[in-house]
Every structure is written in structure tokens, then in C-alpha cells.
Write a protein that holds these residues in place. Structure first.
Motif, PDB file in Angstrom:
ATOM      1  N   GLU A   1       0.782  -1.267   0.112  1.00  0.00           N
ATOM      2  CA  GLU A   1      -0.152  -0.121  -0.215  1.00  0.00           C
ATOM      3  C   GLU A   1       0.738   1.153  -0.118  1.00  0.00           C
ATOM      4  O   GLU A   1       0.521   2.349   0.558  1.00  0.00           O
ATOM      5  CB  GLU A   1      -1.030  -0.178   1.117  1.00  0.00           C
ATOM      6  CG  GLU A   1      -2.050  -1.015   0.923  1.00  0.00           C
ATOM      7  CD  GLU A   1      -3.077  -0.691  -0.275  1.00  0.00           C
ATOM      8  OE1 GLU A   1      -3.383   0.618  -0.337  1.00  0.00           O
ATOM      9  OE2 GLU A   1      -3.099  -1.755  -1.100  1.00  0.00           O
ATOM     10  N   ALA A   2       2.062   1.025  -0.549  1.00  0.00           N
ATOM     11  CA  ALA A   2       2.946   2.243  -0.759  1.00  0.00           C
ATOM     12  C   ALA A   2       3.421   2.930   0.640  1.00  0.00           C
ATOM     13  O   ALA A   2       3.610   4.071   0.420  1.00  0.00           O
ATOM     14  CB  ALA A   2       2.257   3.310  -1.627  1.00  0.00           C
ATOM     15  N   ARG A   3       3.528   2.094   1.520  1.00  0.00           N
ATOM     16  CA  ARG A   3       4.068   2.669   2.879  1.00  0.00           C
ATOM     17  C   ARG A   3       5.483   3.121   2.708  1.00  0.00           C
ATOM     18  O   ARG A   3       5.758   3.903   3.669  1.00  0.00           O
ATOM     19  CB  ARG A   3       4.061   1.555   3.691  1.00  0.00           C
ATOM     20  CG  ARG A   3       2.568   1.122   4.362  1.00  0.00           C
ATOM     21  CD  ARG A   3       2.563   0.202   5.665  1.00  0.00           C
ATOM     22  NE  ARG A   3       2.696  -1.169   5.127  1.00  0.00           N
ATOM     23  CZ  ARG A   3       1.592  -1.926   5.390  1.00  0.00           C
ATOM     24  NH1 ARG A   3       0.505  -1.495   5.718  1.00  0.00           N
ATOM     25  NH2 ARG A   3       1.900  -3.181   4.687  1.00  0.00           N
ATOM     26  N   GLY A   4       6.260   2.759   1.968  1.00  0.00           N
ATOM     27  CA  GLY A   4       7.483   3.304   1.793  1.00  0.00           C
ATOM     28  C   GLY A   4       7.724   4.460   0.630  1.00  0.00           C
ATOM     29  O   GLY A   4       8.602   5.070   0.437  1.00  0.00           O
ATOM     30  N   GLY A   5       6.275   4.659   0.120  1.00  0.00           N
ATOM     31  CA  GLY A   5       6.100   5.708  -0.835  1.00  0.00           C
ATOM     32  C   GLY A   5       5.993   5.415  -2.095  1.00  0.00           C
ATOM     33  O   GLY A   5       6.026   4.180  -2.542  1.00  0.00           O
ATOM     34  N   LEU A   6       6.348   6.492  -3.100  1.00  0.00           N
ATOM     35  CA  LEU A   6       6.404   6.227  -4.582  1.00  0.00           C
ATOM     36  C   LEU A   6       7.832   6.383  -4.862  1.00  0.00           C
ATOM     37  O   LEU A   6       8.413   7.411  -4.188  1.00  0.00           O
ATOM     38  CB  LEU A   6       5.475   7.124  -5.303  1.00  0.00           C
ATOM     39  CG  LEU A   6       3.937   6.801  -4.858  1.00  0.00           C
ATOM     40  CD1 LEU A   6       3.023   8.000  -5.744  1.00  0.00           C
ATOM     41  CD2 LEU A   6       3.533   5.442  -5.330  1.00  0.00           C
TER      42      LEU A   6
ATOM     43  N   ASP B   1      20.107   6.892  -6.978  1.00  0.00           N
ATOM     44  CA  ASP B   1      19.773   8.024  -7.783  1.00  0.00           C
ATOM     45  C   ASP B   1      18.316   8.019  -8.180  1.00  0.00           C
ATOM     46  O   ASP B   1      17.636   7.659  -9.401  1.00  0.00           O
ATOM     47  CB  ASP B   1      20.329   7.949  -9.416  1.00  0.00           C
ATOM     48  CG  ASP B   1      20.066   9.093 -10.119  1.00  0.00           C
ATOM     49  OD1 ASP B   1      19.701  10.331  -9.658  1.00  0.00           O
ATOM     50  OD2 ASP B   1      20.716   9.250 -11.302  1.00  0.00           O
ATOM     51  N   ARG B   2      17.350   8.305  -7.113  1.00  0.00           N
ATOM     52  CA  ARG B   2      15.988   8.350  -7.350  1.00  0.00           C
ATOM     53  C   ARG B   2      15.308   9.560  -6.621  1.00  0.00           C
ATOM     54  O   ARG B   2      16.014  10.195  -5.856  1.00  0.00           O
ATOM     55  CB  ARG B   2      15.497   7.085  -6.708  1.00  0.00           C
ATOM     56  CG  ARG B   2      15.661   7.038  -4.918  1.00  0.00           C
ATOM     57  CD  ARG B   2      15.154   5.962  -4.405  1.00  0.00           C
ATOM     58  NE  ARG B   2      15.550   4.674  -4.704  1.00  0.00           N
ATOM     59  CZ  ARG B   2      15.004   3.521  -4.506  1.00  0.00           C
ATOM     60  NH1 ARG B   2      13.815   3.470  -4.517  1.00  0.00           N
ATOM     61  NH2 ARG B   2      15.443   2.311  -4.785  1.00  0.00           N
ATOM     62  N   LEU B   3      14.015   9.878  -6.908  1.00  0.00           N
ATOM     63  CA  LEU B   3      13.313  10.861  -6.407  1.00  0.00           C
ATOM     64  C   LEU B   3      12.163  10.099  -5.706  1.00  0.00           C
ATOM     65  O   LEU B   3      11.359   9.144  -6.290  1.00  0.00           O
ATOM     66  CB  LEU B   3      12.516  11.905  -7.579  1.00  0.00           C
ATOM     67  CG  LEU B   3      11.422  12.456  -6.998  1.00  0.00           C
ATOM     68  CD1 LEU B   3      11.857  13.716  -6.029  1.00  0.00           C
ATOM     69  CD2 LEU B   3      10.760  13.145  -8.135  1.00  0.00           C
ATOM     70  N   GLU B   4      12.130  10.414  -4.346  1.00  0.00           N
ATOM     71  CA  GLU B   4      11.138   9.698  -3.555  1.00  0.00           C
ATOM     72  C   GLU B   4       9.971  10.773  -3.280  1.00  0.00           C
ATOM     73  O   GLU B   4      10.097  11.851  -3.095  1.00  0.00           O
ATOM     74  CB  GLU B   4      11.833   9.199  -2.303  1.00  0.00           C
ATOM     75  CG  GLU B   4      12.771   8.113  -2.671  1.00  0.00           C
ATOM     76  CD  GLU B   4      13.421   8.019  -1.327  1.00  0.00           C
ATOM     77  OE1 GLU B   4      12.942   7.977   0.052  1.00  0.00           O
ATOM     78  OE2 GLU B   4      14.792   7.646  -1.326  1.00  0.00           O
ATOM     79  N   LEU B   5       8.811  10.098  -3.257  1.00  0.00           N
ATOM     80  CA  LEU B   5       7.471  10.777  -2.805  1.00  0.00           C
ATOM     81  C   LEU B   5       6.754  10.259  -1.840  1.00  0.00           C
ATOM     82  O   LEU B   5       6.626   9.068  -1.811  1.00  0.00           O
ATOM     83  CB  LEU B   5       6.498  10.882  -4.223  1.00  0.00           C
ATOM     84  CG  LEU B   5       7.276  11.507  -5.429  1.00  0.00           C
ATOM     85  CD1 LEU B   5       6.459  11.073  -6.736  1.00  0.00           C
ATOM     86  CD2 LEU B   5       7.228  13.095  -5.503  1.00  0.00           C
ATOM     87  N   GLN B   6       6.341  10.903  -0.741  1.00  0.00           N
ATOM     88  CA  GLN B   6       5.551  10.464   0.064  1.00  0.00           C
ATOM     89  C   GLN B   6       4.031  11.047   0.488  1.00  0.00           C
ATOM     90  O   GLN B   6       3.948  12.126  -0.053  1.00  0.00           O
ATOM     91  CB  GLN B   6       6.265  10.941   1.500  1.00  0.00           C
ATOM     92  CG  GLN B   6       7.623  10.271   1.631  1.00  0.00           C
ATOM     93  CD  GLN B   6       7.712   8.806   1.927  1.00  0.00           C
ATOM     94  OE1 GLN B   6       6.716   8.043   2.427  1.00  0.00           O
ATOM     95  NE2 GLN B   6       8.512   8.157   1.021  1.00  0.00           N
ATOM     96  N   ARG B   7       3.300  10.538   0.823  1.00  0.00           N
ATOM     97  CA  ARG B   7       2.023  10.677   0.750  1.00  0.00           C
ATOM     98  C   ARG B   7       1.629  12.104   1.803  1.00  0.00           C
ATOM     99  O   ARG B   7       2.331  12.210   2.905  1.00  0.00           O
ATOM    100  CB  ARG B   7       0.799   9.739   1.436  1.00  0.00           C
ATOM    101  CG  ARG B   7      -0.454  10.455   1.560  1.00  0.00           C
ATOM    102  CD  ARG B   7      -1.510   9.129   1.844  1.00  0.00           C
ATOM    103  NE  ARG B   7      -1.630   8.145   1.035  1.00  0.00           N
ATOM    104  CZ  ARG B   7      -2.231   8.142  -0.155  1.00  0.00           C
ATOM    105  NH1 ARG B   7      -2.696   9.278  -0.588  1.00  0.00           N
ATOM    106  NH2 ARG B   7      -1.948   7.148  -0.950  1.00  0.00           N
ATOM    107  N   LYS B   8       1.180  13.036   1.177  1.00  0.00           N
ATOM    108  CA  LYS B   8       1.055  14.401   1.890  1.00  0.00           C
ATOM    109  C   LYS B   8      -0.071  14.321   2.770  1.00  0.00           C
ATOM    110  O   LYS B   8      -1.301  13.816   2.509  1.00  0.00           O
ATOM    111  CB  LYS B   8       0.676  15.594   0.807  1.00  0.00           C
ATOM    112  CG  LYS B   8       0.689  16.937   1.300  1.00  0.00           C
ATOM    113  CD  LYS B   8       0.542  17.721   0.065  1.00  0.00           C
ATOM    114  CE  LYS B   8       0.230  19.302   0.743  1.00  0.00           C
ATOM    115  NZ  LYS B   8       0.004  20.114  -0.375  1.00  0.00           N
ATOM    116  N   SER B   9       0.153  14.593   4.246  1.00  0.00           N
ATOM    117  CA  SER B   9      -0.862  14.605   4.911  1.00  0.00           C
ATOM    118  C   SER B   9      -1.858  15.660   5.107  1.00  0.00           C
ATOM    119  O   SER B   9      -1.844  16.654   4.694  1.00  0.00           O
ATOM    120  CB  SER B   9      -0.150  14.726   6.444  1.00  0.00           C
ATOM    121  OG  SER B   9       0.914  13.823   6.577  1.00  0.00           O
TER     122      SER B   9
END
Length: 135
Positions: free
Chosen positions: A111-116, A127-135
């Protein structure tokens, strides 16, 4: 003392490997549903993606595939891709520029607990861009 340190190091390494195998690690393979994906996701430098359940999204200040230093504010359509057991992929089809970013997003953890994340260099996983759910 040295034997204890080596044993603890081995146990930590084995634990990390098991965690990744079962999807417990921060970059473990993962899947998500359209409902779980819906909402806002934010990157460390202000990058933003907002997904809707209807298969559309909007991006703000988002780097594009061919030129990561070039950023766009645009919308488009998204679909899940079949990655044969690896991290679930999310294909993004930008309205403008039309050539930008297809199949770049990956889901990390159940469920994308580690983000996208976006992996810019296939040979360099750091070499990555990480996205987290915005609260």
C-alpha cells in the motif's frame, strides 16, 4: 567481543534481507490500489503529484524523464503497469510535454507505505526521487 559484533552484524544483515523479501523494508516491492493511490504525494524539493481514482493526475514542479532538471506543471492520465513481480509500476502520460515520463513511478512497500519513487538511473538505485503521501 569481536565474535559478538560479527554475529550481530550477520543477524542484522539477515534480518534486513528477510524484511525486504516480505515487503517490510522502505524500498521493498509493493502494490497499491487506485483508492490507495488517490490523493497528494510530495517530494523533498516541492515536487507534487495528485492522483485521482478516475485515472487522471496533475503534477507541479515535477521533473520529467528525459531532462530531470526540467520541471513541469501539467496534468495527464495514469495506469498501473505489469512489472512481473517487481515493484508495481505507474505509467504517467503527461498532456504536456507529450514525450515525458512513461512507466517511471514505482510503488515501495505494501500500500505504498515506503512511498512512490522514480528511478532516474537503472544502474544506480540511489539516484531516485522519492515521494511520500501528503498529510
Amino acid at each position: 567481543m569481536k565474535k559478538i559484533a560479527i554475529t550481530l552484524g550477520g543477524l542484522l544483515t539477515a534480518g534486513f534481507a528477510v524484511a525486504l523479501t516480505f515487503g517490510w523494508g522502505p524500498f521493498a516491492p509493493g502494490t497499491i490500489t487506485a483508492s490507495g493511490l488517490a490523493g497528494a504525494w510530495k517530494g523533498p524539493d516541492g515536487e507534487s503529484l495528485v492522483f485521482r481514482k478516475d485515472g487522471t493526475f496533475c503534477a507541479e514542479d515535477f521533473p520529467i524523464e528525459r531532462f530531470p532538471e526540467q520541471r513541469v506543471d501539467t496534468c495527464g492520465e495514469w495506469n498501473f503497469s505489469d512489472d512481473r513481480g517487481r515493484d508495481q509500476g505507474i505509467d504517467l502520460d503527461f498532456d504536456e510535454p507529450s514525450y515525458a515520463m512513461t512507466g517511471m513511478l514505482r510503488v515501495s512497500g505494501p500500500e505504498a507505505r515506503g512511498g512512490l519513487y522514480v528511478l532516474w538511473d537503472i544502474d544506480d538505485e540511489s539516484d531516485r526521487l522519492e515521494l511520500q503521501r501528503k498529510s
